[in-house]
Motif scaffolding. Sequence first.
Motif, PDB file in Angstrom:
ATOM      1  N   GLU A 108      -6.947 -36.054  -8.885  1.00  0.00           N
ATOM      2  CA  GLU A 108      -6.564 -35.316  -7.678  1.00  0.00           C
ATOM      3  C   GLU A 108      -7.776 -34.689  -6.985  1.00  0.00           C
ATOM      4  N   ARG A 117      -3.292 -26.216 -13.023  1.00  0.00           N
ATOM      5  CA  ARG A 117      -4.686 -26.180 -13.488  1.00  0.00           C
ATOM      6  C   ARG A 117      -5.420 -24.945 -12.963  1.00  0.00           C
ATOM      7  N   LYS A 118      -4.964 -24.432 -11.832  1.00  0.00           N
ATOM      8  CA  LYS A 118      -5.591 -23.225 -11.301  1.00  0.00           C
ATOM      9  C   LYS A 118      -5.383 -22.032 -12.230  1.00  0.00           C
ATOM     10  N   ASP A 174      -9.292 -31.880  -7.774  1.00  0.00           N
ATOM     11  CA  ASP A 174      -9.413 -30.423  -7.798  1.00  0.00           C
ATOM     12  C   ASP A 174     -10.450 -29.970  -8.817  1.00  0.00           C
ATOM     13  N   LEU A 175     -10.741 -30.823  -9.789  1.00  0.00           N
ATOM     14  CA  LEU A 175     -11.763 -30.473 -10.778  1.00  0.00           C
ATOM     15  C   LEU A 175     -12.938 -31.437 -10.673  1.00  0.00           C
ATOM     16  N   ILE A 219      -2.035 -29.478  -9.753  1.00  0.00           N
ATOM     17  CA  ILE A 219      -3.257 -28.740  -9.385  1.00  0.00           C
ATOM     18  C   ILE A 219      -3.010 -27.240  -9.531  1.00  0.00           C
ATOM     19  N   ASN A 238     -11.712 -35.472 -11.140  1.00  0.00           N
ATOM     20  CA  ASN A 238     -10.479 -35.980 -11.735  1.00  0.00           C
ATOM     21  C   ASN A 238      -9.677 -36.685 -10.640  1.00  0.00           C
ATOM     22  N   PHE A 280     -13.018 -21.250 -20.296  1.00  0.00           N
ATOM     23  CA  PHE A 280     -13.435 -21.439 -21.684  1.00  0.00           C
ATOM     24  C   PHE A 280     -14.935 -21.698 -21.744  1.00  0.00           C
ATOM     25  N   VAL A 329     -17.109 -28.012 -16.303  1.00  0.00           N
ATOM     26  CA  VAL A 329     -16.043 -28.387 -15.377  1.00  0.00           C
ATOM     27  C   VAL A 329     -15.874 -27.271 -14.352  1.00  0.00           C
ATOM     28  N   TRP A 330     -15.676 -27.674 -13.100  1.00  0.00           N
ATOM     29  CA  TRP A 330     -15.662 -26.744 -11.964  1.00  0.00           C
ATOM     30  C   TRP A 330     -14.433 -26.990 -11.120  1.00  0.00           C
ATOM     31  N   TYR A 331     -13.975 -25.922 -10.442  1.00  0.00           N
ATOM     32  CA  TYR A 331     -12.993 -26.121  -9.381  1.00  0.00           C
ATOM     33  C   TYR A 331     -13.767 -26.602  -8.165  1.00  0.00           C
TER      34      TYR A 331
END
Lengths: 326, 287
Positions: free
Chosen positions: A21, B68-69, A23-24, B65, A19, B74, A36-38
Amino acid sequence: MKPLILHGHERSINQIKYNREGDLLFSSSKDNKPNVWYSLNGERLGTFNGHQGVVWCIDVDWTTTKFISGAGDNSCKLWDCETGKEVANIKTMSSVRTCMFSYSANMAVYSTDTAMGQHCQIAILDVRTLDESISHQDPILRIPISGSRVSSILWDNLDETIITGHENGEIIQWDLKVGKKLNSIKEHDQLINDMQWNKDGTMFITASKDHTAKLFDAETLMLLKTYKTERPVNSAAISPIAEHVVLGGGQEAMEVTTTSSRAGKFDSRFFHLVFEEEFARVKGHFGPINSVAFHPDGKSYSSGGEDGYVRVHNFDSSYFEYNFDY
Amino acid sequence: MPALEEVKPNWAEEVELEGGSLPSSTEVIVNGQKIVTEYKFNEDDKKVKIVRTYKIEKRIVSKSIAVRKTWKKFGESANDKPGPNPATTIAGEDVYMQFISSKEEDNKPEDEGIDKLKTLGDKNVVKCRTCGGDHWTTKCPWKDTILAGGKLPDDKKPNQVVGQSGPGVEIPKPGGSKYVPPSLRDGGQKRPDGANMARRDDNYCAVRIANLSESTTEVDLEELVKPFGPIHKLYLAKDKQTGLCKGFAYIHFKFKPDAANAIARLHGHGYDHLILSVDWSKPMSNQ
């Protein structure tokens, strides 16, 4: 560096994307669930369950609220990023090969394959309100493609034109106001697997089956640079902080078993953006790399391969200290 | 990670708890590290303790961010606990970026040069500067005789390489030619070392001793053959890695009668727990 190996897919990876930023990290594969992952710790946030076929393409909008996926089950789906719930399902006449949000995410584009008696076509959707109504709305614009099918797609950063890469190696720029061709070039001989922007959207890089990756000027489609390898290039990305590009590729999956495999065929290869010279390689995958992506901060990159793994690499200090000799 | 107050065990663990035979998994957080201890049965029904150590890092990130953390997991991950699930996230082995210098490509033309020499094949690459024969100048049989730069009449030119290793004074080659390793000079045909050795020591009397035991050392061997007469050279074949005897050795006696005597006496002689087989060392078949 110690890569994180993300093993959420059962089949080969088709596309990975960060994405805005970074972060994903989103990934799609030949199984039917995009993940989807961190990106920081490799923790899986979730899977988008609902497709019934190969998920060819994915994209996420700049606010990380909407997620779009196109699949081989003749559908293009829109999802809510936070909950992973399917919001809209657009039925198409053939499988959806490419999809992408415009920069503002007011519009999205998808393209379908030439298959089952259907011609390839590009469709533009209005996705300003993300709800069920999108499933039934008529696309704002349909562009039928009579020639070679679209294999990769990019929006320009003002939402006014789209650039398509085709199966025969052609690159076409389309004006969306009138739905007409603006410009076209044919610098590649074979299918264009992937196209990616540089950070500011002034140049883009193409990855082609003809063993090259090429850098183009976004406005004029002028060929700027060529990166040559000795095998098909499946994906290419431009570093947001350094003058580097990374290419991922390898033999075609169907040829892996029939040709002699030499170690080093499936590396990520780093080229200098300007001098077109390879300066580094990173090993890891057991098969061709299908998709590469730089983290938007340029300090890590990921690759997704035919082996079904996504590998997230955080660069060592040696990468940042490296100076290209010229 | 979003630190949830209570962590419900997932269904897999519940089943294990019902069995009652396994201690429940624990999570301990000590100075910035989370240590997760799990117990399970492996394929052999043996209890296995798995300890995973995670480093807890705090990072300052933008608000979006951070939000989102805190998103709930899901899909397939809905039942995962906070933190990476070891089933889907694996820490890979170290890989290194291999930097490629452009200098590597400069080697290519040199290889071609060697290839060209190889293709010359059996043609006379070696030419004696004294007599023009196909041997090295230092090995020229005419070296100490006429020399003086005068060319030999054709009929006197030697055709055979004569096995005399003269005191090897390397005369520098004329400039411009690249260095080619000896192994590649005569058409890439590598001559085994053994053959060279046999030729060099023609006037000594080589004896081969086979069926030696593994524990034999050079000292043992020397003791064994010394009584028969003076020895010029002694070679015991040893394994490169283990340093143990490979079972055979070559002895070069100074005098032939001594060698013959040794063969007569030692052949069939019991040594250690084995019976020795001793014979003249045969030159390589291609010599």
